[in-house]
Enzyme design. Structure first.
Site, PDB file in Angstrom:
ATOM      1  N   TYR A   1       0.828  -1.209   0.000  1.00 16.17           N
ATOM      2  CA  TYR A   1       0.000   0.000   0.000  1.00 16.17           C
ATOM      3  C   TYR A   1       0.870   1.270   0.000  1.00 16.17           C
ATOM      4  O   TYR A   1       0.706   2.138  -0.865  1.00 16.17           O
ATOM      5  CB  TYR A   1      -0.964  -0.036   1.187  1.00 16.17           C
TER       6      TYR A   1
ATOM      7  N   GLU B   1       2.280   6.376  -7.076  1.00 17.94           N
ATOM      8  CA  GLU B   1       1.213   7.202  -7.642  1.00 17.94           C
ATOM      9  C   GLU B   1       1.516   8.689  -7.469  1.00 17.94           C
ATOM     10  O   GLU B   1       1.395   9.486  -8.410  1.00 17.94           O
ATOM     11  CB  GLU B   1      -0.119   6.853  -6.967  1.00 17.94           C
TER      12      GLU B   1
END
Length: 225
Positions: free
Chosen positions: A147, A154
């Site tokens: 995660y 991103e």
């Protein structure tokens, strides 16, 4: 009138509870199993593509181009599940070709790929009522690394796109125009990045709590459901 039999009453309550817990019908289950098998296979294709491209090139630079089409296809196929990823795939990485060779792209693609292989395998075996503990453990453990890894990739990718978006005015609408409406895509991307600050900790610690709840008992490590 005779009093109701205790055993009959308990059986009735059990029947009602069983009906409430009843899962999807056979047709829906078959569809969901097929969907999850296809999605698992799709992300495996992406994983294999990454490895093959790396072995062929001897470098991780430019690996995005080798898995661009399957990534777009399978990530778009899950559009209702993960809108933010679809946005990053199409509105950032696809639209700003200059960022496609950035290391950050490989970072989030790798995180997504491993996550989705585990996730769809988890859903498939759950629907078949035969969930191996290893997959269950991986589902609630690998996110600890994947995660943050995905979020970092991103954010860095969006950040790398900012200069190009500002320079070209990509997707921006300026005044005057007949709709009397303006939109600055550069500012929008900045707001997207800022939104990670409150959202990431909430989702991450929610998963930590879920992990403790699901994997809380050490004795369950040998189970196969």
């Amino acid at each position: 009138m005779s009093a109701p039999v205790a055993g009959t009453s308990k059986a009735t309550h059990s029947d009602v509870a069983a009906k409430k817990k009843k899962g999807p019908g056979a047709l829906a289950t078959a569809y969901l199993v097929i969907y999850n098998v296809v999605m698992t296979a799709g992300w495996l294709v992406i994983a294999v593509g990454l490895v093959r491209a790396y072995l062929a090139r001897g470098s991780y630079h430019g690996l995005y181009y080798s898995i661009e089409k399957p990534l777009k296809f399978f990530q778009t196929g899950a559009i209702l599940e993960v809108m933010s990823r679809v946005f990053l795939t199409w509105a950032v990485t696809h639209s700003v070709r200059e960022v496609q060779s950035e290391d950050s792209v490989l970072l989030f693609v790798t995180a997504w790929t491993v996550t989705e292989i585990i996730r769809y395998s988890f859903y498939t075996f759950s629907l078949l009522n035969h969930l191996p503990y290893l997959i269950k453990w991986a589902r609630y453990t690998f996110f600890i690394v994947l995660y943050p890894m995905g979020v970092t990739g991103e954010l860095l990718t969006i950040y790398a796109a900012l200069p190009y978006v500002q320079k070209t005015g990509l997707y921006s609408v300026t005044l005057p125009n007949k709709y009397n409406f303006s939109f600055d895509y550069y500012t929008f991307l900045m707001l997207i990045m800022i939104s990670y600050i409150p959202l990431f900790p909430q989702l991450y610690f929610h998963m930590i709590r879920q992990r403790k709840k699901v994997l809380g008992h050490a004795g369950d490590y040998s189970k196969v459901e």
